[in-house]
Design an enzyme around this catalytic site. Structure first.
Site, PDB file in Angstrom:
ATOM      1  N   GLU A 258       0.886  -1.171   0.000  1.00 52.58           N
ATOM      2  CA  GLU A 258       0.000   0.000   0.000  1.00 52.58           C
ATOM      3  C   GLU A 258       0.910   1.203   0.000  1.00 52.58           C
ATOM      4  OE1 GLU A 258      -1.232   3.238   1.392  1.00 52.58           O
ATOM      5  OE2 GLU A 258      -1.650   2.173   3.258  1.00 52.58           O
ATOM      6  N   CYS A 297      -2.298   8.491   3.636  1.00 53.72           N
ATOM      7  CA  CYS A 297      -2.204   7.890   2.307  1.00 53.72           C
ATOM      8  C   CYS A 297      -3.490   8.081   1.526  1.00 53.72           C
ATOM      9  CB  CYS A 297      -1.852   6.410   2.419  1.00 53.72           C
ATOM     10  SG  CYS A 297      -3.018   5.472   3.440  1.00 53.72           S
TER      11      CYS A 297
END
Length: 673
Positions: A258, A297
């Site tokens: 990720e 993120c």
């Protein structure tokens, strides 16, 4: 605050790293908080300990036992959350930011615990799909199953969510039955170590289940094998370096990444200034720029609006950002704290300069403003604008990981789709529109490039969790630039740490292997009605056989009149005979289900509390007037829903007088445990 040396947790003992230690500064004023290092740690021995001690201990537990263990971990975190909040401030985060990290992390444990108890059996094997028939007589069948990997999970986490980032990986890993080695980012390792200590001191986990590295990983990757998993959160550059490690490549080590994500938010073509959707868009972009000082993120980096509304967006967003109080995260009136470190702040400043050099211009905020506290890593929200996003490539390629976003125009939906997809893959995209047509066209055109999509408007805003909130029940991850992987997503995330295997054998063997009844497997006929037994008193394969009941033409006609279902096949003899699938008038499918329930239901109050569902219904053989039905009710699997109730899944098989299957389905009942 006294500087402390962080400890590694290696092979069920706390170990101080030796050699060169790194100093971790406070984000608020730059003063030292802790030192960290992993010199002298035997990384190969840690992996062996995980595989040889932690793995067998976890695999010996059922899904339900592991789920209850995960819940207890969450309760331990919540019981000592205030100590974590105090350390949270040193990362530059406000208490509200810390709530997402600390209580959000515990909430993720609770969610996976609930999923495990509700959706997985109280067994060691997870079924994948239905049984596959491989032979004419049914003595040879296939079943896909999931079992835990026999390796270790290496979790490499980012600095921005030291608690949630650790727990959202641990929850599915431990539920799967796989031990983990946690490597937090150094900048906030003191908060991760504190949360880790809480879990160890709670004495919930078996030996070897979790270990901690607070410094570098040394030669850890050299000792990986094909049964191990690496789950990484961080930059695309580091992800590429790690997934290209010779051992990872040679051993085909699973790698979940990720990474960088230039997430977009889009103001719909119908969302003109003055509409609720316009106001929601402004609020959400500002929120995503300032929560965690933009160090998320999932934060919005590219805000897109119809060209005719861009000036209004700039004005409204600039005014809202200007009201954001930046300062000491411990102060009640502070709305945005500091970045994690001065080096991170300097990196964000450099990225802003790259965006300016490419043609974007700052329209709100001063990246070089003096910090409110000397030595602190503070940076006000910075809004940039480009009027030609197709020529300003940097806005789609360069990510300032801080309180920074760029607004840009689009011409029409097709242009908006192309612009959003220009980011080459993101974790999340949000669309603000009240137009179903715009939503359908946009999502169908852009979904392939985004891991999660939020369509927000006046109807759902009050209950929405927002653009930037990953949820345990939904997948977190994205294609392309975002890493090409997924985390969480409920049971989907558990499967990343398990192996899917196709089993071929007799139904009896597969039932024994999976600890769950499957059609064709042996049954144990019981003489006590199963509805008189608690869930704990029922065994997989226990079967109750009912007497028969004849279905008459009068039954069919009464059912038709009573329900209003007068479909021709039930009421018109000639039309039914003309059908290519019926010989004559036929009983309703739902009449068959009703009669079946009447045959197997015990009416008195007891351990069975309610019928909660019916799944996988199939009608296999028509039932004609004058024929009879009987039922075999078999315990397929059991799941503990809560401390007070459980769910029994029953295989229901309805037979006619020729012992032909008329109907099959799964019945779900809520039972006393």
């Amino acid at each position: 605050m006294k500087t402390v040396q962080l400890l590694n947790y290696e092979r069920d003992r706390w170990v101080a790293g030796d050699g060169n230690l790194s100093e971790i500064p406070s984000a608020i004023d730059g003063s030292p908080v802790a030192t960290t290092g992993s010199g002298g740690v035997d990384f190969g021995a840690m992996l062996r300990h995980a595989r040889e001690v932690g793995g067998p201990a976890l695999r010996n537990l059922t899904f339900h036992e592991r789920a209850r263990m995960i819940k207890s971990l969450g309760q331990a975190i919540m019981a000592r959350k205030e100590a974590l909040y105090e350390l949270n401030y040193l990362t530059g985060a406000t208490r509200k930011d810390g709530w997402i990290d600390i209580e959000g992390g515990a909430g993720t444990l609770f969610s996976f615990s609930s999923k495990g108890r509700r959706e997985l059996p109280d067994a060691h094997v997870m079924l994948d799909g239905q049984i596959e028939g491989l032979s004419k007589k049914g003595t040879f069948v296939g079943q896909h199953i999931y079992t835990p990997l026999h390796g270790a999970a290496v979790h490499i986490n980012a600095f921005n969510f030291p608690v949630w980032g650790m727990l959202e990986k641990l929850a599915p890993t431990l539920l799967a039955g796989v031990p983990a080695i946690v490597k937090p980012a150094s900048a906030t390792a003191y908060l991760a170590e504190a949360a880790f200590k809480i879990m160890i001191e709670a004495n919930i986990l078996p030996p070897g289940a979790i270990q901690l590295i607070v410094g570098g990983v040394g030669d850890l990757f050299d000792h990986l094998i094909g049964q191990d998993v690496v789950s990484f959160t961080g930059s695309a550059h580091t992800a590429l370096k790690l997934k290209s490690h010779p051992t990872v490549v040679r051993e085909s080590v699973r790698f979940v990444a990720e990474q960088d994500s230039l997430n977009a938010s889009l103001l719909g073509p119908d969302a003109a200034p003055g509409t609720p959707e316009f106001d929601l868009f402004i609020k959400e972009v500002a929120t995503e720029m300032t929560v965690k000082a933009g160090q998320k993120c999932t934060a919005i980096r590219r805000a897109m609006a119809p060209a005719q509304y861009l000036d209004a967006v700039e004005q409204a967003l600039g005014e809202r950002l200007a009201r954001t109080k930046v300062g000491d995260p411990r102060a009640e009136d502070t709305r945005m704290g500091a970045l994690v470190s001065t080096s991170q702040r300097d990196d964000v400043r450099q990225k802003i300069a790259e965006l300016e050099a490419a043609g974007a211009r700052i329209v709100s905020g001063d990246p070089n403003a003096e910090p409110p506290i000397p030595g602190g890593a503070f940076l006000p929200p910075v809004l940039l604008r480009t009027d030609d996003p197709w020529k300003t490539d940097a806005v789609h390629d360069c990510e300032p990981f801080g309180p920074v976003a760029t607004i840009m125009p689009y011409r029409d939906i097709a242009d908006a789709i192309a612009l959003s997809n220009r980011g080459r893959g993101s974790l999340v995209l949000s669309l603000f529109t009240y137009s179903p047509d715009a939503a359908r066209e946009f999502v169908q055109g852009a979904a392939a490039y985004h891991g999660r999509m939020l369509v927000l408007n006046r109807d759902n805003a009050a209950e929405s969790t927002g653009h930037g909130s990953p949820l345990p029940v939904l997948v977190h991850g994205g294609p392309g630039r975002a890493g090409g992987s997924e985390e969480m997503g409920g049971v989907r995330g558990v499967k990343h740490y398990m192996q899917r295997t196709a089993i071929q054998s007799s139904p009896a063997m597969i039932a024994a292997i999976t600890e769950q009844y499957i059609p064709g497997a042996p049954k144990h006929v019981i003489t006590v009605h199963p509805f008189r037994l608690k869930m704990s008193e029922l065994n997989i394969g226990d079967t109750w056989k009912t007497p028969s009941r004849t279905v008459t033409l009068e039954d069919i006609e009464h059912f038709a009149e009573f329900t209003g279902d007068k479909f021709y096949a039930h009421m018109d003899e000639e039309a039914a005979k003309a059908s290519p699938i019926f010989e004559r008038r036929v009983a309703h499918g739902y009449l068959i289900l009703s009669f079946a329930a009447g045959l197997f239901v015990d009416p008195d109050p007891g351990p069975v509390l309610a019928n909660t569902g019916l799944e996988n219904l199939r009608f296999l053989t028509p039932l004609y007037p004058g024929e009879s039905v009987r039922v075999e009710l078999t315990v397929r699997s059991k799941s503990l829903k809560s401390e007070d109730t459980g769910v029994v899944r029953w295989a229901v098989e309805v037979f006619n007088q020729k012992d032909e299957l008329v109907a099959t389905y799964d019945l779900l009942t809520e039972n006393l445990p």
